[in-house]
Motif scaffolding. Structure first.
Motif, short mmCIF file in Angstrom:
data_model
loop_
_atom_site.label_atom_id
_atom_site.label_comp_id
_atom_site.label_asym_id
_atom_site.label_seq_id
_atom_site.Cartn_x
_atom_site.Cartn_y
_atom_site.Cartn_z
N GLY A 131 0.77 -0.93 0.02
CA GLY A 131 -0.03 -0.07 0.04
C GLY A 131 0.76 1.30 0.05
O GLY A 131 1.94 1.17 -0.13
N GLY A 132 0.29 2.47 0.19
CA GLY A 132 0.82 3.83 0.23
C GLY A 132 1.31 4.35 -0.99
O GLY A 132 1.70 3.87 -2.02
N ILE A 133 1.45 5.56 -0.78
CA ILE A 133 2.08 6.29 -2.18
C ILE A 133 3.28 7.16 -1.16
O ILE A 133 2.74 7.99 -0.56
CB ILE A 133 0.86 7.45 -2.65
N GLN A 134 4.22 7.15 -1.88
CA GLN A 134 5.58 7.90 -1.22
C GLN A 134 6.14 8.57 -2.32
O GLN A 134 6.50 7.98 -3.58
CB GLN A 134 6.29 7.22 -0.52
N GLN A 135 6.90 9.73 -2.07
CA GLN A 135 7.69 10.43 -2.74
C GLN A 135 9.08 9.81 -2.60
O GLN A 135 9.46 9.80 -1.37
CB GLN A 135 7.73 12.07 -2.30
N THR A 136 9.93 9.63 -3.42
CA THR A 136 11.27 9.10 -3.52
C THR A 136 12.09 9.71 -4.43
O THR A 136 11.50 10.64 -5.30
CB THR A 136 11.33 7.56 -3.67
N SER A 137 13.24 9.51 -4.26
CA SER A 137 14.37 10.35 -5.08
C SER A 137 14.07 10.16 -6.63
O SER A 137 14.06 10.99 -7.28
CB SER A 137 15.85 10.22 -4.76
N ALA A 138 13.68 9.12 -6.97
CA ALA A 138 13.28 8.65 -8.32
C ALA A 138 11.99 9.01 -8.77
O ALA A 138 11.45 8.56 -9.70
CB ALA A 138 13.69 7.06 -8.35
N GLY A 139 11.32 9.45 -7.94
CA GLY A 139 9.97 9.91 -8.56
C GLY A 139 8.74 9.41 -7.39
O GLY A 139 9.03 9.24 -6.12
N LEU A 140 7.43 9.23 -7.91
CA LEU A 140 6.45 8.76 -7.05
C LEU A 140 6.52 7.23 -7.00
O LEU A 140 6.30 6.48 -8.06
CB LEU A 140 5.16 9.37 -7.64
N ARG A 141 6.17 6.46 -5.66
CA ARG A 141 6.29 5.10 -5.63
C ARG A 141 4.57 4.82 -5.28
O ARG A 141 4.01 5.36 -4.16
CB ARG A 141 7.03 4.60 -4.57
N ILE A 142 3.76 4.34 -6.06
CA ILE A 142 2.67 3.71 -5.79
C ILE A 142 2.48 2.45 -5.64
O ILE A 142 2.70 1.74 -6.42
CB ILE A 142 1.69 4.36 -6.85
N GLU A 175 1.52 16.87 -9.61
CA GLU A 175 2.35 16.82 -10.74
C GLU A 175 1.73 15.86 -11.84
O GLU A 175 2.24 15.87 -12.85
CB GLU A 175 3.70 16.20 -10.24
N TYR A 176 0.73 15.23 -11.53
CA TYR A 176 0.49 14.22 -12.32
C TYR A 176 -1.11 14.24 -12.86
O TYR A 176 -1.92 13.32 -12.61
CB TYR A 176 0.48 12.80 -11.84
N PRO A 177 -1.56 15.31 -13.81
CA PRO A 177 -2.81 15.48 -14.01
C PRO A 177 -3.41 14.42 -14.74
O PRO A 177 -4.58 14.07 -14.77
CB PRO A 177 -3.05 16.95 -14.71
N ALA A 178 -2.24 13.83 -15.52
CA ALA A 178 -2.77 12.67 -16.54
C ALA A 178 -3.39 11.70 -15.97
O ALA A 178 -4.46 10.85 -16.25
CB ALA A 178 -1.49 12.41 -17.47
N LEU A 179 -2.90 11.27 -14.57
CA LEU A 179 -3.22 10.20 -13.65
C LEU A 179 -4.74 10.64 -13.00
O LEU A 179 -5.47 9.82 -12.94
CB LEU A 179 -2.46 9.80 -12.53
N VAL A 200 6.71 6.03 -10.73
CA VAL A 200 6.58 7.04 -11.80
C VAL A 200 7.56 8.54 -11.79
O VAL A 200 7.70 8.93 -10.52
CB VAL A 200 5.20 7.92 -11.56
N PRO A 201 8.29 8.59 -12.61
CA PRO A 201 9.34 9.50 -12.52
C PRO A 201 8.84 10.90 -12.28
O PRO A 201 7.61 11.29 -12.35
CB PRO A 201 9.96 9.43 -13.99
N PRO A 202 9.64 11.76 -11.63
CA PRO A 202 9.03 13.12 -11.37
C PRO A 202 8.56 13.86 -12.60
O PRO A 202 9.16 13.80 -13.59
CB PRO A 202 10.29 13.89 -10.90
N ALA A 203 7.67 14.49 -12.64
CA ALA A 203 7.07 15.37 -13.48
C ALA A 203 7.17 16.69 -13.25
O ALA A 203 6.39 17.35 -14.19
CB ALA A 203 5.68 14.63 -13.94
N LYS A 204 7.94 17.12 -12.58
CA LYS A 204 7.89 18.75 -12.52
C LYS A 204 8.41 19.31 -13.90
O LYS A 204 9.63 18.79 -14.52
CB LYS A 204 9.15 19.06 -11.42
N GLY A 205 7.53 20.37 -14.37
CA GLY A 205 8.00 20.56 -15.53
C GLY A 205 7.64 19.94 -16.84
O GLY A 205 7.69 20.30 -17.83
N VAL A 206 6.89 18.69 -16.64
CA VAL A 206 6.35 17.98 -17.71
C VAL A 206 4.83 18.13 -17.75
O VAL A 206 3.95 17.86 -16.79
CB VAL A 206 6.51 16.32 -17.14
N ARG A 207 4.39 18.64 -18.81
CA ARG A 207 3.00 18.93 -19.08
C ARG A 207 2.36 17.89 -19.46
O ARG A 207 2.76 17.14 -20.15
CB ARG A 207 2.82 20.09 -20.15
N ASN A 208 1.38 17.34 -18.68
CA ASN A 208 0.92 16.22 -18.99
C ASN A 208 -0.74 16.17 -18.71
O ASN A 208 -1.38 16.90 -18.15
CB ASN A 208 1.48 14.99 -18.05
#
Ligand SMILES: Cc1cc2nc3c(=O)[nH]c(=O)nc-3n(C[C@H](O)[C@H](O)[C@H](O)COP(=O)(O)OP(=O)(O)OC[C@H]3O[C@@H](n4cnc5c(N)ncnc54)[C@H](O)[C@@H]3O)c2cc1C
Lengths: 715, 324
Positions: free
Chosen positions: B59-70, B88-92, B215-223
């Motif tokens: 379970g759980g959603i965490q921010q990691t250095s490699a992005g988001l772990r769901i 960061e993830y409007p696409a999701l 999921v990799p970080p999506a800062k600045g990625v328009r999605n």
């Protein structure tokens, strides 16, 4: 002798009030019982094996392994070797076991060897149907001289329209609990015909009708598909007998429910209409074909053209196509929504071709209806409520962007004369009032209107009435079909309660020192007319009854309806839709319903009927369709993922205006269950044509069809 | 449904030890919103069902250095309500909003969404995922209005997952665990088109559990995700498109465009995405990208409209991604 009239509008205390449903609370709290909730001591569960082929002959059937399966108590073969099966989903065998799971497991152990035969499951390829000898002309009806009139017409429009088969989709699948005991058969039914379904079962079982005891509290929808006892009830009864009289529970699974337990005919029609320059229609000429399943699909000549029945020159030609699907059943206003769509779409297309406002064209031609003034008034009222003058634009000439809005008209009619029904009223010495009818409440509010009528007659409140329906030992009442229930039960209740009250007046009069005809029952008291100070409370009055209760019957006879009921209603609906022309998505913004239904007993339940009916037709207009696969012979979308019906978000705003002007009120009670389902599809289809500039000739109006129509227009 | 043995382990290791190396023997149960329907229809008849909702580490959603772990058992509702995802993830989020049923959102999990079986009505009616009859698919001559416009071989069904396309667009990976260890796959390799009846439409092996999504970080990625649905109900989209745009100023540096419900896997519009490089997303550019995205589509007898829908979905997803 009581006078059987409705009180004048200004004297009604309970009738005409938006009373909440008397069974509302038990329903929303989950305490109402449906046949599927019935649990009896020692009850077994049954499961059904159905045929996977659209057309087949049973070579052999072997149930021996099923009989040995854990928990199995009885097995019935319903399609013995040699049986020809004409549709997928047809009964093959039924098993009763200690649990539903065991019954289902056992059913899968039945071995059937089928000889698979050629099938036809699609009706619109007429030449194929003819080649297979499945198309039966059902004759031609001609009025006037249509050919000459077409020649003489200033304008002739020609179009083709299609509406598919849809199912009843009852929330509660068909089924029942039945126990064949030594003395009687207990039948916990799921029916719209409490008073007759027992005899129907008895006939199938070849036993005397009186031994079948039918009981029912609530029904999860019926819409015309639950009149008969059904083969499943007979099979379950036999299983019960074979298992020593243990009750047997059986209900269809959703897939089988959709496949076999009720659908309505499709139609395709080629329509030619001719008119004068001013829009007056002079001729109607239609060729149609349809299927109502394996038994074909008739359409009587007087149904096309619909409502505009007096068009002077008419030709009607119909072909019934037999396909390998389960037979159609009466579906809420049988055939009317379909023919309303065919007729109103053709009229709107004619108006568009003539560059005429369709409202004007409809008004011009109301002269050809049975009730010109009513339709003219209703058309104008609906136009006002949807702001026709402000919002209507010529076809396809709306907004510039990809999303377009449009308005459309639909028109309908129905009978709704109350059925034969009897009611028994008992007034007990303690003041309790019992009302009994062998009727049923399909969710339409029947219980509530009976209580309102009784309370009105007796000067009591709705909550004072102990109503008993849903049992075939109560006085016989008609089946709930044809919008006949509200008229039937309210007239019977009115008569019965007034008769009982007359008797009460006789017993009470001496103590008030007046003659019985000087008494009235108002606000929980029996009082002397014109002298309210001389009165007794209801309870005090009932103490004068003596030891045994007053009992009085009352009946409704549709052949001599008196002043309490009548039949024949009209309705107009107007829809406003928006269409995304890039994606073909259609959404309903608003639907206006203008409907007459005689005297209204309960405006709240009456409006609910309109919401419910319109919602069903919104489904038919925009999403709902039985898809038959010719390759496998199966109803391929017989599940609610792709057999699409509306969610609350799809319904849009519905505005109901019940046309209860004094002249309608004076006609007495008329049924409303079916009428508002009739015009909706037409109104929505016409609104889409108005929005996008081209007719989508087939409903449901799905994105693929919208885009195809737009592409055809461009080409 | 056929009787089965039920296990509800609390550790991943225990759960993995209960799986089988053969499909058909054991099914993993997450929210059950798909599995139970499959079992009731006898499409799946597992001998054992292993509930994984009791395994906390999934379970759980965490921010990691490699992005988001769901975590795999994160529900659709948890995802919708998660601020990290919202940020960061409007696409999701847009994909999750399309799954309208409250019950589905409350019970359905993201792992289950990726692993759910296709909705092809031949499959659901028991004719097999490829709907083969005498070695040939029934679908081209059958009822195919909802089927693939980018079929692969005999696979004409469409991938059902609403999260597949946005996760691929965002460059996400899935982690798969078995008793032998774990492996990671880019989501685009997780979806596969089966060649033979009996093969799965996902790369998961029968002895594996999908444990998490990265999921990799999506800062600045328009999605964004744009779905075209037939109605507003609890229902399946006709076509979807998800896009992720890495921008340099107001120009596209690199793009991913992924279409859903058009093929047996989510379909990447590689050429259209490459064409976007260096361009500013205008209405005209978005429209042209849509047109290029559907090049090579092979519609069937009844689903030509889906070509147009895919085109429009791509256009609208691109415009949504750059909208303020
Ligand atoms: C009416 C309806 C409409 C729907 N609309 C949409 C929609 O628009 N878009 C959409 O994407 N979905 C839609 N869904 C599907 C829904 O989102 C999925 O059913 C749900 O996400 C599955 O999650 P679950 O946890 O319930 O999975 P389950 O039903 O428990 O499992 C589904 C499958 O995945 C396997 N599985 C589950 N978790 C794992 C795991 N961690 N590792 C390996 N295998 C696993 C199971 O064994 C099973 O085969 C709809 C469903 C319904 C019934």
């Amino acid at each position: 002798m009581a006078e059987y009239r409705w009180p004048p509008v200004n004297q009604r205390r309970v009738i005409g009030r938006p009373v909440n449903r008397v069974d509302g609370l038990v329903k929303v709290t989950g305490r109402a019982t449906y046949s599927s909730d019935v649990r009896r001591p020692g009850m077994l569960y049954a499961a059904l094996l159905t045929c996977p082929y659209a057309h087949a002959r049973v070579r052999s059937i072997d149930v021996s392994e099923a009989e040995r399966s854990p928990g199995v108590r009885a097995v019935q073969v319903l399609a013995p070797a040699g049986t020809e099966i004409n549709w997928a989903g047809a009964d093959v065998a039924m098993v009763a076991a200690e649990t539903e799971e065991q019954a289902r497991d056992a059913v899968r152990k039945i071995k059937v060897d089928y000889e698979v035969l050629p099938h036809l499951v699609k009706e619109f390829d007429l030449s194929r149907a003819q080649a297979m000898n499945r198309a039966k002309p059902s004759g031609e009806a001609v009025t006037g001289d249509p050919d000459q009139a077409l020649k003489e017409a200033d304008v002739v429009f020609e179009g083709e329209y299609t509406i598919p088969v849809i199912t009843h989709s009852c929330l509660q699948p068909h089924g029942q609990v039945v126990a064949w005991g030594e003395k009687e058969i207990e039948f916990f039914a799921n029916t719209q015909a409490v008073s007759t379904v027992g005899a129907d079962l008895a006939k199938a079982l070849e036993v005397p009708a009186e031994i079948v005891h039918v009981q029912q509290h609530s029904v999860g929808g019926a819409y015309g598909s639950k009149f008969q006892a059904e083969s499943w009830a007979a099979a379950a009864a036999r299983l019960s007998k074979a298992a020593g009289g243990r009750p047997v529970w059986f209900h269809l699974d959703r897939r089988t429910e959709l496949e076999v337990a009720g659908c309505r005919p499709s139609y395709r029609a080629r329509i030619k209409i001719g008119a004068k320059k001013d829009g007056t229609i002079t001729v109607w000429d239609s060729q149609s074909w349809a299927t109502g399943g394996f038994t074909g699909g008739g359409l009587s000549a007087n149904l096309l053209p619909f409502v505009f029945v007096k068009i002077p020159n008419k030709r009607f030609n119909h072909t019934a196509v037999s396909v390998n699907t389960a037979p159609a059943r009466a579906w809420r206003a049988p055939n009317f929504p379909q023919v309303a769509f065919l007729t109103c779409a053709a009229l709107e297309d004619l108006a568009a071709q003539m560059k005429m406002d369709p409202l004007e064209l409809f008004l011009k031609n109301v002269q050809y209806t049975d009730r010109p003034e009513v339709y003219a008034w209703q058309l104008k009222k609906a136009a006002e409520l949807i702001e026709w003058q402000k919002k209507w634009h010529p076809r396809g000439q709306g907004e510039k962007g990809p999303v377009k809005t449009g308005l459309g008209i639909g028109i309908g009619t129905w009978g709704g004369l109350g059925h034969a029904a009897q009611c028994r009223t008992r007034i007990h010495p303690d003041g309790t009032v019992e009302i009994e009818l062998g009727s049923q409440d399909l969710g339409t509010g029947t219980r509530t209107v009976i209580c309102q009528v009784a309370a009105e007659s007796l000067g009591l409140r709705v909550g004072d009435i102990r109503l008993k329906i849903g049992d075939n030992r109560y006085p016989v009442a008609g089946a709930s079909g044809g919008s006949t229930t509200v008229g039937g039960v309210s007239a019977a209740t009115r008569r019965s309660t007034l008769n009982a009250l007359d008797e009460l007046f006789k017993r009470v009069a001496p103590s008030l020192g007046v003659s019985p005809d000087q008494l009235e029952a108002v606000d929980g008291r029996i009082r002397v007319k014109g002298d309210p100070s001389k009165s007794l409370s209801w309870k005090e009055a009932c103490q004068k009854i003596g030891n045994s209760p007053i009992e009085a019957m009352g009946a409704n006879d549709p052949k001599s309806p008196g002043g309490l009921i009548s039949g024949g209603v009209g309705g107009v609906q107007m829809a406003e839709v928006r269409v995304d022309t890039e994606t073909g998505q259609v959404r309903l913004n608003k639907l206006v319903i203008v409907q007459d239904c005689g005297m209204i007993i309960n405006p709240k339940t009456a409006e609910s009927q309109c919401y419910g009916a319109a919602t069903m037709s919104i489904c038919a207009a925009l999403m709902e369709e039985r898809i038959m696969d010719q390759l496998t012979g199966r109803f391929i979308n017989a599940a609610y993922d792709f057999y699409r019906i509306a969610s609350i978000m799809d319904v849009g705003e519905i505005v109901v205006h019940l046309d209860n002007r004094p002249e309608h009120d004076a006609r007495g009670v008329i049924g409303l269950g079916e009428p508002p389902v009739v015009p909706t599809i037409a109104a929505i289809s016409n609104a889409v044509a108005n929005a996008i500039g081209v007719r989508v000739p087939e409903v449901p109006i799905t994105p693929d069809r919208v885009l195809a129509a737009l592409a055809r227009r461009k080409a | 449904m056929q009787s089965f043995e039920y296990a509800s382990p609390t550790t991943l290791q225990e759960a993995l030890s209960l799986l089988s190396t053969q499909w058909g023997e054991v099914d993993i149960l997450a929210g059950g919103t798909d599995l139970l329907a499959l079992m009731k229809d006898y499409i799946h008849t597992p001998k054992r069902v292993v509930n994984i909702k009791g395994i906390k580490e999934l379970g759980g959603i965490q921010q990691t250095s490699a992005g988001l772990r769901i975590g795999a058992i994160v529900t659709i509702r948890e995802l919708l309500e998660n601020e990290l995802v919202q940020k960061e993830y409007p696409a999701l989020i847009q994909a999750a909003r399309g799954i309208r049923g409250m019950q589905l959102r409350n019970m359905g999990t993201i792992g289950g969404d990726l692993c759910q079986r296709p909705r092809c009505w031949y499959f659901r009616n028991g004719f097999g995922l490829l709907a083969l009859k005498d070695g040939k698919s029934l679908i081209p001559d059958g009822e195919n209005r909802y089927h693939a416009i980018f079929p692969q071989g005999q696979a004409y069904f469409v991938s059902a997952s609403s999260f597949g396309p946005p996760l691929i667009a965002l460059g996400a990976r899935v982690k798969l665990a078995s008793t032998g260890g774990t492996r990671e796959l880019p989501v685009e390799q997780f979806f596969v088109a089966p060649q033979r009846e009996g093969e799965r439409e996902i790369a998961l092996k029968p002895n594996e559990i999908l444990t998490e999504i990265l999921v990799p970080p999506a800062k600045g990625v328009r999605n964004a995700t744009y779905e075209i649905r037939p109605d507003e109900g609890v229902n399946w989209p006709l076509v979807t498109a998800s896009v992720a745009l890495r921008m340099e100023g107001n120009r596209v540096a690199s793009a991913r465009i992924v279409m859903g419900h058009v093929g047996p896997t989510p379909v990447q519009a590689v050429k259209a995405a490459a064409w976007l490089k260096g361009k500013q997303i205008t209405e005209a550019v978005a429209e042209e990208a849509g047109r290029r995205a559907v090049e090579g589509a092979k519609p069937l007898s009844q689903n030509g409209y889906k070509v147009q829908l895919a085109q429009v979905a791509v256009k609208r997803a691109l415009l949504a991604a750059v909208a303020k």
